[in-house]
Design a protein around this motif. Structure first.
Motif, PDB file in Angstrom:
ATOM      1  N   MET A  26      -0.629 -13.559  11.298  1.00  0.00           N
ATOM      2  CA  MET A  26      -0.455 -12.224  11.078  1.00  0.00           C
ATOM      3  C   MET A  26      -1.521 -11.003  11.218  1.00  0.00           C
ATOM      4  O   MET A  26      -2.699 -11.464  10.795  1.00  0.00           O
ATOM      5  CB  MET A  26       0.288 -11.920   9.549  1.00  0.00           C
ATOM      6  CG  MET A  26       1.438 -12.687   9.481  1.00  0.00           C
ATOM      7  SD  MET A  26       2.408 -11.984   8.171  1.00  0.00           S
ATOM      8  CE  MET A  26       2.477 -10.372   8.339  1.00  0.00           C
ATOM      9  N   ALA A  31       5.455  -2.047   6.303  1.00  0.00           N
ATOM     10  CA  ALA A  31       5.271  -2.671   5.037  1.00  0.00           C
ATOM     11  C   ALA A  31       5.277  -1.522   3.685  1.00  0.00           C
ATOM     12  O   ALA A  31       4.745  -0.179   4.434  1.00  0.00           O
ATOM     13  CB  ALA A  31       4.041  -3.519   4.542  1.00  0.00           C
ATOM     14  N   LEU A  46       1.560 -17.953   4.836  1.00  0.00           N
ATOM     15  CA  LEU A  46       2.093 -16.677   5.523  1.00  0.00           C
ATOM     16  C   LEU A  46       3.306 -16.326   4.718  1.00  0.00           C
ATOM     17  O   LEU A  46       3.430 -15.102   4.196  1.00  0.00           O
ATOM     18  CB  LEU A  46       2.332 -16.854   6.954  1.00  0.00           C
ATOM     19  CG  LEU A  46       1.189 -17.094   7.864  1.00  0.00           C
ATOM     20  CD1 LEU A  46       1.687 -17.159   9.331  1.00  0.00           C
ATOM     21  CD2 LEU A  46       0.251 -15.713   7.765  1.00  0.00           C
ATOM     22  N   TYR A 103      11.174 -13.257   6.098  1.00  0.00           N
ATOM     23  CA  TYR A 103      10.577 -13.725   6.922  1.00  0.00           C
ATOM     24  C   TYR A 103      10.784 -14.601   7.844  1.00  0.00           C
ATOM     25  O   TYR A 103      10.185 -14.722   8.991  1.00  0.00           O
ATOM     26  CB  TYR A 103       9.328 -14.622   5.870  1.00  0.00           C
ATOM     27  CG  TYR A 103       8.473 -15.392   6.691  1.00  0.00           C
ATOM     28  CD1 TYR A 103       7.090 -14.801   6.703  1.00  0.00           C
ATOM     29  CD2 TYR A 103       8.620 -16.789   6.959  1.00  0.00           C
ATOM     30  CE1 TYR A 103       6.092 -15.367   7.274  1.00  0.00           C
ATOM     31  CE2 TYR A 103       7.599 -17.412   7.817  1.00  0.00           C
ATOM     32  CZ  TYR A 103       6.246 -16.566   7.797  1.00  0.00           C
ATOM     33  OH  TYR A 103       5.348 -17.109   8.620  1.00  0.00           O
ATOM     34  N   ALA A 163       5.988  -8.043   0.878  1.00  0.00           N
ATOM     35  CA  ALA A 163       5.764  -6.918   1.867  1.00  0.00           C
ATOM     36  C   ALA A 163       6.934  -7.051   2.972  1.00  0.00           C
ATOM     37  O   ALA A 163       7.393  -6.086   3.684  1.00  0.00           O
ATOM     38  CB  ALA A 163       4.380  -6.818   2.571  1.00  0.00           C
ATOM     39  N   ILE A 164       7.369  -8.369   3.296  1.00  0.00           N
ATOM     40  CA  ILE A 164       8.439  -8.595   4.293  1.00  0.00           C
ATOM     41  C   ILE A 164       9.789  -8.929   3.581  1.00  0.00           C
ATOM     42  O   ILE A 164       9.815  -9.981   2.787  1.00  0.00           O
ATOM     43  CB  ILE A 164       7.952  -9.586   5.038  1.00  0.00           C
ATOM     44  CG1 ILE A 164       6.615  -9.259   5.698  1.00  0.00           C
ATOM     45  CG2 ILE A 164       8.859 -10.022   6.315  1.00  0.00           C
ATOM     46  CD1 ILE A 164       6.391  -8.333   6.542  1.00  0.00           C
ATOM     47  N   THR A 208       3.072 -12.974   2.276  1.00  0.00           N
ATOM     48  CA  THR A 208       3.978 -11.654   2.634  1.00  0.00           C
ATOM     49  C   THR A 208       5.261 -11.300   1.906  1.00  0.00           C
ATOM     50  O   THR A 208       5.816 -10.555   2.218  1.00  0.00           O
ATOM     51  CB  THR A 208       4.386 -11.789   4.141  1.00  0.00           C
ATOM     52  OG1 THR A 208       4.948 -13.006   4.293  1.00  0.00           O
ATOM     53  CG2 THR A 208       2.984 -11.719   5.096  1.00  0.00           C
ATOM     54  N   ALA A 249       2.862  -4.639   9.626  1.00  0.00           N
ATOM     55  CA  ALA A 249       2.217  -5.980   9.847  1.00  0.00           C
ATOM     56  C   ALA A 249       2.947  -6.366  10.975  1.00  0.00           C
ATOM     57  O   ALA A 249       4.030  -5.900  11.457  1.00  0.00           O
ATOM     58  CB  ALA A 249       2.900  -6.761   8.615  1.00  0.00           C
TER      59      ALA A 249
END
Length: 137
Positions: free
Chosen positions: A1, A71, A49, A60, A56-57, A53, A8
């Motif tokens: 990433m 994000a 990962l 995934y 924020a994600i 994340t 991102a």
């Protein structure tokens, strides 16, 4: 990433590692092993990962094929705000609520994490005896 600002991007591996090249996780795991640290890395790269994340994600599993993802902007935690520089309304997250050039906390407890002493005045700064800074807020 990879990411810059509040975006991102999932980066696909272009080629297999050449020679002795390794990813950061493998390098840190090898260093930990050499230092005798057991159980340093209990996750795969993909698991790390996902963990890093998760706030924020949203999804995934579909993220790698979506291209750049926006994000959420991090919430500011104290300090000066745009258009409202009054520290009494927006204190910093320091013990005094102000910018600290000399830290009373570090002076009282210079090795808070057991990793070596942290000086109360950053190295290279003028000493407290030669220069005094006062803020009258």
């Amino acid at each position: 990433m990879a990411g810059a600002g509040h975006y991102a991007i999932f980066m696909q591996q272009a080629i297999a590692p050449v020679g002795e090249c390794r990813n950061d996780i493998d390098i840190c795991a090898a260093l930990a092993e050499r230092l005798g640290i057991e159980g340093y890395n209990d996750k795969t790269e993909d698991e790390w990962l996902r963990e890093l994340t998760k706030h924020a994600i949203d999804d995934y599993d579909t993220f790698p094929g979506q291209g750049p993802g926006a994000a959420a902007r991090p919430r500011r935690r104290g300090g000066l705000r745009e258009g409202d520089p009054r520290p009494d309304r927006h204190p910093f997250t320091t013990p005094s609520g102000k910018i600290e050039i000399y830290s009373m906390s570090l002076a009282a407890r210079p090795d808070p994490y057991g990793l070596g002493a942290i000086p109360p005045i950053p190295p290279g700064s003028p000493s407290r005896s030669t220069r005094s800074i006062r803020c009258g807020w």
